[in-house]
Design a protein around this motif. Structure first.
Motif, PDB file in Angstrom:
ATOM      1  N   TRP A   5       0.835  -1.196   0.000  1.00  0.00           N
ATOM      2  CA  TRP A   5       0.000   0.000   0.000  1.00  0.00           C
ATOM      3  C   TRP A   5       0.876   1.255   0.000  1.00  0.00           C
ATOM      4  CZ3 TRP A   5      -5.377   0.879   0.166  1.00  0.00           C
ATOM      5  CH2 TRP A   5      -5.765   2.160   0.520  1.00  0.00           C
ATOM      6  N   LEU A   6       1.852   1.292   0.910  1.00  0.00           N
ATOM      7  CA  LEU A   6       2.746   2.447   0.990  1.00  0.00           C
ATOM      8  C   LEU A   6       3.487   2.675  -0.321  1.00  0.00           C
ATOM      9  CD1 LEU A   6       4.328   1.863   4.531  1.00  0.00           C
ATOM     10  CD2 LEU A   6       2.659   3.614   3.921  1.00  0.00           C
ATOM     11  N   LEU A   7       3.861   1.590  -0.985  1.00  0.00           N
ATOM     12  CA  LEU A   7       4.669   1.695  -2.199  1.00  0.00           C
ATOM     13  C   LEU A   7       3.849   2.084  -3.421  1.00  0.00           C
ATOM     14  CD1 LEU A   7       7.330   1.287  -3.736  1.00  0.00           C
ATOM     15  CD2 LEU A   7       6.751  -1.142  -3.919  1.00  0.00           C
ATOM     16  N   PHE A   8       2.701   1.436  -3.608  1.00  0.00           N
ATOM     17  CA  PHE A   8       1.992   1.574  -4.877  1.00  0.00           C
ATOM     18  C   PHE A   8       1.011   2.741  -4.928  1.00  0.00           C
ATOM     19  CE2 PHE A   8       3.029  -3.078  -5.165  1.00  0.00           C
ATOM     20  CZ  PHE A   8       3.919  -2.939  -6.216  1.00  0.00           C
ATOM     21  N   ILE A   9       0.556   3.235  -3.781  1.00  0.00           N
ATOM     22  CA  ILE A   9      -0.408   4.338  -3.788  1.00  0.00           C
ATOM     23  C   ILE A   9       0.112   5.554  -4.557  1.00  0.00           C
ATOM     24  CG2 ILE A   9      -1.385   6.116  -2.278  1.00  0.00           C
ATOM     25  CD1 ILE A   9      -3.165   3.742  -2.549  1.00  0.00           C
ATOM     26  N   PRO A  10       1.374   5.995  -4.370  1.00  0.00           N
ATOM     27  CA  PRO A  10       1.834   7.146  -5.165  1.00  0.00           C
ATOM     28  C   PRO A  10       1.828   6.888  -6.674  1.00  0.00           C
ATOM     29  CG  PRO A  10       3.282   6.784  -3.284  1.00  0.00           C
ATOM     30  CD  PRO A  10       2.389   5.602  -3.366  1.00  0.00           C
ATOM     31  N   PHE A  11       2.165   5.671  -7.089  1.00  0.00           N
ATOM     32  CA  PHE A  11       2.165   5.374  -8.523  1.00  0.00           C
ATOM     33  C   PHE A  11       0.748   5.331  -9.081  1.00  0.00           C
ATOM     34  CE2 PHE A  11       6.231   3.501  -7.101  1.00  0.00           C
ATOM     35  CZ  PHE A  11       7.090   4.166  -7.971  1.00  0.00           C
ATOM     36  N   ILE A  12      -0.166   4.714  -8.336  1.00  0.00           N
ATOM     37  CA  ILE A  12      -1.568   4.683  -8.767  1.00  0.00           C
ATOM     38  C   ILE A  12      -2.146   6.089  -8.790  1.00  0.00           C
ATOM     39  CG2 ILE A  12      -3.876   3.835  -8.175  1.00  0.00           C
ATOM     40  CD1 ILE A  12      -2.488   1.379  -6.913  1.00  0.00           C
ATOM     41  N   GLY A  13      -1.864   6.856  -7.730  1.00  0.00           N
ATOM     42  CA  GLY A  13      -2.345   8.224  -7.684  1.00  0.00           C
ATOM     43  C   GLY A  13      -1.783   9.070  -8.809  1.00  0.00           C
ATOM     44  N   GLY A  14      -0.508   8.871  -9.148  1.00  0.00           N
ATOM     45  CA  GLY A  14       0.092   9.620 -10.244  1.00  0.00           C
ATOM     46  C   GLY A  14      -0.561   9.313 -11.578  1.00  0.00           C
ATOM     47  N   ALA A  15      -0.826   8.022 -11.831  1.00  0.00           N
ATOM     48  CA  ALA A  15      -1.505   7.647 -13.076  1.00  0.00           C
ATOM     49  C   ALA A  15      -2.910   8.247 -13.128  1.00  0.00           C
ATOM     50  CB  ALA A  15      -1.573   6.122 -13.186  1.00  0.00           C
ATOM     51  N   ALA A  16      -3.602   8.259 -11.984  1.00  0.00           N
ATOM     52  CA  ALA A  16      -4.940   8.849 -11.925  1.00  0.00           C
ATOM     53  C   ALA A  16      -4.887  10.355 -12.182  1.00  0.00           C
ATOM     54  CB  ALA A  16      -5.572   8.563 -10.565  1.00  0.00           C
ATOM     55  N   CYS A  17      -3.859  11.008 -11.665  1.00  0.00           N
ATOM     56  CA  CYS A  17      -3.700  12.451 -11.913  1.00  0.00           C
ATOM     57  C   CYS A  17      -3.583  12.733 -13.405  1.00  0.00           C
ATOM     58  CB  CYS A  17      -2.450  12.982 -11.197  1.00  0.00           C
ATOM     59  SG  CYS A  17      -2.600  13.103  -9.412  1.00  0.00           S
ATOM     60  N   TRP A  18      -2.810  11.923 -14.089  1.00  0.00           N
ATOM     61  CA  TRP A  18      -2.615  12.123 -15.526  1.00  0.00           C
ATOM     62  C   TRP A  18      -3.904  11.870 -16.301  1.00  0.00           C
ATOM     63  CZ3 TRP A  18      -2.217   8.165 -19.482  1.00  0.00           C
ATOM     64  CH2 TRP A  18      -1.896   8.693 -20.732  1.00  0.00           C
ATOM     65  N   LEU A  19      -4.598  10.788 -15.965  1.00  0.00           N
ATOM     66  CA  LEU A  19      -5.823  10.450 -16.689  1.00  0.00           C
ATOM     67  C   LEU A  19      -6.908  11.491 -16.457  1.00  0.00           C
ATOM     68  CD1 LEU A  19      -5.936   6.588 -16.021  1.00  0.00           C
ATOM     69  CD2 LEU A  19      -5.446   7.731 -18.199  1.00  0.00           C
TER      70      LEU A  19
END
Length: 510
Positions: A5-19
């Motif tokens: 959770w700690l690791l992947f949340i920033p990457f998922i959030g970043g992809a969501a920001c772009w989309l």
């Protein structure tokens, strides 16, 4: 699952920001998603801080006491695993990254108006790579995240620097940052491979696992060469003189939030790397190299302070001041005592907060005045609302005033190093006097003096006020109650000091 959770949340959030940002012209949705992503990292990290067992019970000379650990086979033929773990040292760094991540998003709210979704994707992925560094205990995975964070940071500097007319300078600064860090990262990769093959020669087991590699017997010229690969990589990122050439340009040409990430957390990955990898993996070589490392630390203290005083650009002054602060960190690391290493932890947190605060304030001032040239400023006290008052707080923190976190960190480092390195401490202490010179110079040039007008300039917004009050509170809490950090890091720092003492004994016996 918590570590994932700690690791992947920033990457998922970043992809969501772009989309989301592709269809959001106002850019509010990417900002909210980015802030929420960092908040979702902050909450479990704070829970681990509050509930973890950081006592010294059962502490030995082996692997660190992991609070959480997860491992899965990844590239089995080469002994590479997806291996994450967290201890007191990691908890502090992840929590620091999440706090500064939220503040970076908040301070860019009005500054970034173009390609907002793409901007926050790069910001989140940079922070995701940093958090990966703090959690990875497979050395291949560690190197993967070390390289991963460089790419989005490159784009943050190159594409969102200060002003279209500075685009060429932004690109040059980004390229310099990338070349320095990429070249030094390749040296670290060569040392990782050398360490892995040495372990394989000794045990017949091919692995990149940190816990296993701690048991590798390294000494003599081979150990020194491999250790230097790690040292140079971390000295470049810290940075220490003479490996500092990229920092001032990168920070001066970054957007405020990018400078916050660079100064507050990216360069702190180097201090983490020394504590997690260089000292425990190469204790004998590190102990033998300590005089040179501490000499570089002293040089960094004075060089950074003198160069800070010579600057006319606020951001460049703050950048060189951070080099001076990191000189104290290098001294504390290679003093190797528990007290000095605990001082390093406090100094890492204190420097991250105070330097980030000064960069945020310089960005807020730039929004209002249109310049960072201190020769064009002055007489602003009383015309900017609370902004000069906040600047005074963090300038005072920078020069190491009692009751601030910076004072505790520098005091513990110097006190912890004095027993074995008295002359180093005496010489380095002069850097604290120079810190007062450049800090007060900054206040005088920018805020004091005769006002050029009696007009009131735009006061701080509620968002800006909350950002700065948050940083003030953290600085005072750590300064007045340092045990909040020291109790969490004690086990990890005791383990590092044990490894260093072991290496010192082996080095002395030769």
């Amino acid at each position: 699952m918590l570590l994932c959770w700690l690791l992947f949340i920033p990457f998922i959030g970043g992809a969501a920001c772009w989309l989301v940002g592709r269809g959001d012209r106002g850019g509010s949705a990417p900002r909210l998603i980015a802030f929420a992503s960092m908040l979702l990292v902050f909450i479990p990290a704070l829970w681990l801080w509050a509930t973890g067992d950081y006592s010294l019970a059962g502490l030995g000379g082996g692997s660190p006491q992991w609070q959480r650990e997860i491992s899965a086979s990844w590239i089995a033929p080469f002994g590479i695993d997806f291996h994450l773990a967290i201890d007191g040292l990691s908890v502090i760094m992840v929590l620091l990254a999440s706090v500064l991540g939220m503040l970076a998003v908040a301070c860019s709210w009005s500054q970034v108006t173009e390609r907002v979704g793409m901007y926050h994707m790069n910001l989140m992925w940079t922070l995701g790579g940093v958090i990966g560094i703090f959690l990875a205990i497979d050395l291949f995975l560690y190197f993967f995240f070390w390289e991963l964070m460089l790419i989005p940071m490159y784009f943050l500097i190159a594409l969102w620097g200060h002003g279209e007319y500075e685009r060429a300078a932004n690109v040059r600064a980004a390229v310099k940052f990338f070349i320095y860090t990429q070249a030094s990262g390749l040296l670290m990769l060569a040392s990782i491979l050398g360490l892995v093959f040495t372990h394989y020669a000794q045990t017949g087991v091919l692995t990149f696992d940190y816990n296993a590699l701690l048991e590798t017997q390294l000494g003599g010229s081979l150990g020194m060469v491999l250790m230097l690969g790690f040292f140079i990589a971390f000295a470049v990122k810290l940075p220490a003189v003479p490996f500092h050439g990229w920092l001032a340009d990168a920070q001066a040409n970054s957007p405020s939030s990018g400078a916050v990430d660079l100064s507050g957390i990216l360069v702190k990955t180097a201090a983490y790397g020394f504590l997690r990898l260089a000292l425990p993996l190469f204790p004998e070589s590190s102990a033998a190299f300590a005089p040179i490392a501490m000499a570089l630390g002293v040089i960094s203290v004075y060089y950074g302070a003198v160069m800070a005083f010579a600057q006319t650009d606020m951001k460049r002054l703050i950048s060189y001041a951070s080099i001076s602060h990191m000189g104290f960190v290098l001294i504390g690391l290679y003093a190797g005592t528990l007290l000095a290493l605990q001082g390093v932890m406090i100094q890492v947190v204190a420097s991250a907060i105070s330097t980030a605060a000064l960069f945020i304030l310089s960005g807020q001032l730039y929004e209002r005045m249109g310049t960072r040239d201190m020769r064009q400023l002055g007489g602003l006290f009383g015309r900017l609302g609370a902004l000069p008052g906040f600047a005074l707080v963090f300038v005072v923190a920078t020069l190491g005033m009692p009751a601030t976190a910076n004072f505790v960190g520098e005091f513990l480092i110097l006190f912890g190093a004095f027993g074995d390195w008295p002359w180093v401490v005496v010489i380095a202490s002069g850097g604290m006097i120079l810190a007062a010179v450049y800090a007060l110079y900054l206040m005088h040039q920018v805020y004091w003096g005769t006002p050029t007008s009696d007009d009131t300039i735009a006061r701080m917004s509620a968002r800006e006020y909350v950002i700065m009050m948050t940083l003030v509170v953290i600085t005072l809490i750590v300064g007045l109650f340092p045990q909040t950090v020291l109790s969490v890091s004690q086990t990890s720092m005791t383990e590092v000091s044990h490894w260093f003492a072991t290496g010192l004994s082996a080095s002395s016996a030769r």
